[in-house]
Motif scaffolding. Structure first.
Motif, PDB file in Angstrom:
ATOM      1  N   UNK A  74       8.667  -4.606  -0.010  1.00 20.98           N
ATOM      2  CA  UNK A  74       8.633  -3.261  -0.577  1.00 20.98           C
ATOM      3  C   UNK A  74       9.933  -2.541  -0.273  1.00 20.98           C
ATOM      4  N   UNK A 111       7.775  -2.820  -5.337  1.00 22.55           N
ATOM      5  CA  UNK A 111       7.513  -4.172  -4.856  1.00 22.55           C
ATOM      6  C   UNK A 111       8.445  -5.126  -5.577  1.00 22.55           C
ATOM      7  N   UNK A 164       4.323   0.552  -7.083  1.00 20.97           N
ATOM      8  CA  UNK A 164       3.182   0.402  -6.170  1.00 20.97           C
ATOM      9  C   UNK A 164       1.962   1.149  -6.669  1.00 20.97           C
ATOM     10  N   UNK A 166      -1.227   1.727  -8.647  1.00 20.03           N
ATOM     11  CA  UNK A 166      -2.245   0.902  -9.288  1.00 20.03           C
ATOM     12  C   UNK A 166      -2.482   1.388 -10.712  1.00 20.03           C
ATOM     13  N   UNK A 172      -1.804   3.497  -4.009  1.00 16.11           N
ATOM     14  CA  UNK A 172      -0.731   2.586  -3.641  1.00 16.11           C
ATOM     15  C   UNK A 172      -1.274   1.179  -3.341  1.00 16.11           C
ATOM     16  N   UNK A 173      -0.819   0.174  -4.093  1.00 13.93           N
ATOM     17  CA  UNK A 173      -1.325  -1.188  -3.878  1.00 13.93           C
ATOM     18  C   UNK A 173      -0.544  -1.842  -2.737  1.00 13.93           C
ATOM     19  N   UNK A 174      -1.182  -2.827  -2.137  1.00 11.38           N
ATOM     20  CA  UNK A 174      -0.557  -3.518  -1.007  1.00 11.38           C
ATOM     21  C   UNK A 174      -0.683  -5.026  -1.214  1.00 11.38           C
ATOM     22  N   UNK A 175       0.173  -5.778  -0.513  1.00  7.76           N
ATOM     23  CA  UNK A 175       0.198  -7.230  -0.658  1.00  7.76           C
ATOM     24  C   UNK A 175      -0.655  -7.871   0.421  1.00  7.76           C
ATOM     25  N   UNK A 176      -1.537  -8.785   0.010  1.00  9.63           N
ATOM     26  CA  UNK A 176      -2.331  -9.527   0.974  1.00  9.63           C
ATOM     27  C   UNK A 176      -1.796 -10.957   1.042  1.00  9.63           C
ATOM     28  N   UNK A 183      -3.637  -5.978  -3.746  1.00  6.62           N
ATOM     29  CA  UNK A 183      -4.970  -5.376  -3.764  1.00  6.62           C
ATOM     30  C   UNK A 183      -4.825  -3.859  -3.753  1.00  6.62           C
ATOM     31  N   UNK A 185      -6.436  -0.506  -2.677  1.00  3.48           N
ATOM     32  CA  UNK A 185      -7.452  -0.172  -1.684  1.00  3.48           C
ATOM     33  C   UNK A 185      -8.535   0.759  -2.212  1.00  3.48           C
ATOM     34  N   UNK A 186      -8.299   1.397  -3.345  1.00  9.43           N
ATOM     35  CA  UNK A 186      -9.278   2.386  -3.817  1.00  9.43           C
ATOM     36  C   UNK A 186     -10.504   1.724  -4.425  1.00  9.43           C
ATOM     37  N   UNK A 188     -10.431  -1.768  -5.505  1.00  5.37           N
ATOM     38  CA  UNK A 188     -10.370  -3.219  -5.454  1.00  5.37           C
ATOM     39  C   UNK A 188      -9.752  -3.887  -6.662  1.00  5.37           C
TER      40      UNK A 188
END
Lengths: 240, 270, 162
Positions: A74, A111, A164, A166, A172-176, A183, A185-186, A188
């Motif tokens: 990021x 990202x 970032x 969604x 804000x999406x994050x990397x798993x 993913x 977080x709000x 899914x």
């Protein structure tokens, strides 16, 4: 209480009410509505934007060298915006004043990752595209500056530059890393490394920055702007 | 001595009351207001509505107090809330009451609505009061939504982003809605100014007259709780109806039966 | 309407003949708004204001980190009274349905809420039991809201941490 006195309304009275009402009504409604709706008029009708349309630096060649295939990283980008505070005008008119020495900016998390080739286009309900292994162009590791036009295009073509935000509701999406997916977080929402839609409620994949370029020294620059289908423009939710 | 003072005070207060009554009629109004007969049963149920009113008044008061320190700009909104919480005397209390009474307000409105719904309180002639109540609900939701952004912290900011993006999904007007709320095409100073204007001026100004109408209509038609308030009267009514029915049977034992039979057969014949 | 002074006259003539029309004119028992009702209101209000004051020190009004548009760590959560709505959005994926679930369904619900007095016009049926349809719908709405709230809470509690 006195009796009510109901005088007749003459045609002149009626006309008077009509004209006076129209004048006061027009003064009290039209300018206020335009005043309140001016951002809507500016952005939706005139197509202006508050965000500076210049190139903004995202990552240097060093960052790109360190960017591992299969692991998005990021980066923060600051886009100067011109909204309400009118910093620019003040700086032009009163350069010595202490007001608004710095531009107001909006910070975006971007990202960046190396593209994974799409082996098979995903269909509705298939759980997204089937992807190969992400590849890093060899040229990034070989050179540190003096990239030619074709090399720059190759690097640019291999890069995913994703917002970032969604596509569902702007969280804000994050990397798993263990799942190899973005993913949200709000609610899914799931996206693959290219930002393609995998699952969850989002109506589409992640927003791509469409205007990006790699310069001679290997630095990545982007402009503010996303891959929003023009046909859906009016209904397309904007990225906040 | 004491007796004279007492009578003098009495006279003075009587004079003031009469004077006010003559000029404003306030005393009669107050009497009407205070001594109206209300149902004795179920009085606790009707405290829900008054609790909502009380909490809204508290919201107004603490909201005005918070404005003494709050700065509606992206640079300083968070700082000023932080100042209120940590530096201003009783700032934590004032903001805490504003925050918690807002939460209680939403809960109380939910309970109040449920009570009115299940008691049938929206039936004629109280339809308009229900409609005004729904308008008030929407205004309060609007206030809750716009107030959240004003802190300019992570919670408020992102919840508002999600909320605005939901607005952007409105059919046909989505793009206009989000740009109206954002005050442009990015969440920035204009967004905060807008939410501030809505939260502090527009929505409270809109809610006040609707509260007035709600209370006026309530007083005009009275509270209506549930049939349990009227159980004795209903019992009396049913008893009377039953007696009348029996009396009817006893009176026209034969003649009526005959007439009824004829009537029926006539009806069939046609 | 004729104003009847309340003092001492809250119970009019005993011999009133109760008919279908006037049965709901006046409750069985009445009291003056002041002091009876006002006192009860004051009890509730005092309880609430004390609760607010205590809570503002026991659980101070939250103020998280300053807004950061560039975060990828933060998990946005709505306030509790929007939980059920937020949860509902999960059931409407895709372009067509997002707008349907997020805007159209709530709008229809609000319109229906406005229309409640005209949808249920059964005269003289105030008690919840004597109009089962309205009551069942009301209970269903409450159950759906509460269930959605619980689902949202469980989803938030079970969210995987990176």
């Amino acid at each position: 209480m006195a009796e009510l006195q109901k005088d007749p309304i003459t045609r002149g009275d009626f006309l008077g009410f009509g004209i006076l009402g129209a004048i006061s009504g027009a003064i009290l409604t039209i300018p206020p509505v335009a005043f309140v709706l001016s951002p809507v008029i500016k952005t939706n009708v005139l197509g202006q934007t508050d965000i500076d349309q210049g190139w903004q630096r995202v990552a240097t060649i060093k960052d790109l060298k360190e960017l591992k295939p299969g692991t998005p990283d990021v980066f923060e980008v600051e886009f100067p915006i011109e909204q309400v505070y009118s910093d620019k005008e003040i700086q032009e008119k009163f350069p010595d004043s202490q007001k608004s020495q710095s531009d107001f900016t909006v910070r975006h998390a971007v990202w960046i990752s190396w593209k994974a080739p799409v082996k098979q286009q995903g269909t509705q309900g298939s759980g997204g595209d089937i992807l190969g292994e992400p590849e890093k162009p060899a040229i990034v590791d070989q050179k540190s500056s003096g990239f030619t036009q074709s090399e720059r295009d190759e690097i640019r073509g291999q890069l995913n530059i994703l917002s970032n935000s969604c596509a569902h509701l702007g969280c804000p999406v994050r990397w798993f890393p263990d799942k190899h997916e973005f993913l949200c977080p709000c609610h899914g929402g799931l996206y693959d490394i290219n930002g393609g839609y995998v699952g969850g409620p989002p109506p589409r994949g992640m927003y791509n920055y469409t205007q990006a370029e790699v310069r001679e020294d290997g630095t990545l620059y982007i402009k503010h702007g996303y891959d929003i289908e023009p046909g859906l423009n009016k209904q397309q939710p904007y990225v906040v | 001595m004491i007796g004279r003072m007492r009578s003098q005070t009495e006279e003075a207060s009587k004079f003031i009351v009469d004077w006010m009554e003559h000029r404003t009629g306030i005393v009669t109004q107050l009497e009407h207001f205070l001594y109206e007969p209300v149902p004795k049963r179920g009085a606790w149920v009707y405290t829900l509505g008054s609790a909502v009113l009380g909490l809204i008044v508290v919201q107004f008061l603490t909201g005005i107090l918070l404005l003494f320190y709050y700065v509606p700009s992206t640079d300083h909104a968070w700082n000023s809330v932080n100042y209120i919480m940590n530096e201003a005397y009783f700032g934590q209390l004032v903001r805490g009451i504003h925050y918690w009474s807002a939460n209680f307000l939403l809960a109380m409105i939910g309970l109040h609505m449920a009570q009115v719904f299940f008691a049938g309180g929206y039936k004629a002639p109280r339809e308009l009061n229900w409609v005004v109540g729904v308008v008030l609900l929407l205004l309060v939701i609007g206030l809750a939504f716009t107030g959240y952004l004003l802190r300019w912290d992570q919670d408020g900011f992102w919840a508002s982003v999600v909320g605005m993006k939901i607005g952007s999904y409105s059919p046909f007007v989505g793009g206009y809605v989000i740009n109206f709320l954002l005050g442009g095409d990015v969440a920035g100073p204009a967004t905060l100014s807008r939410f501030f204007a809505l939260h502090v001026w527009l929505l409270p100004a809109a809610i006040a007259p609707f509260i007035g109408i709600h209370l006026y209509l309530l007083r005009r038609h009275g509270v209506f709780g549930s049939e349990f308030e009227y159980s004795e009267r209903l019992a009396k009514l049913h008893e009377r109806q039953r007696l009348e029915e029996y009396a009817g049977y006893e009176l026209d034992d034969d003649d009526e039966d005959e007439a009824e039979r004829n009537g029926r057969s006539n009806g069939r014949g046609e | 309407m004729v104003y009847v002074p309340a003092a001492g006259k809250s119970k009019p003539v005993e011999e009133e003949v109760i008919t279908e029309e006037n049965v709901y004119d006046r409750p069985d028992e009445t009291m003056g708004f002041f002091p009876g009702q006002v006192l009860k209101d004051t009890y509730v209000f005092t309880f609430l204001i004390i609760a607010c004051a205590v809570l503002s020190y026991a659980a101070p009004a939250p103020l998280t980190a300053p807004a950061d548009t560039a975060t990828v760590e933060y998990v946005p959560r709505p306030e509790w009274f929007f939980f059920f709505y937020e949860q509902m959005l999960m059931f409407f994926p895709g372009y067509a349905l997002v707008s349907f679930g997020a805007v159209v369904v709530p709008t229809i619900f609000i319109v229906l809420l406005f229309a409640v007095p005209w949808l249920d016009r059964s005269p003289q049926h105030y008690s919840a039991i004597s109009r089962p349809f309205a009551t069942v719908i009301g209970i269903l709405v409450v159950v759906i809201v509460v269930l959605n709230m619980l689902m949202a809470v469980s989803r938030i509690m079970n969210f995987p941490t990176a």
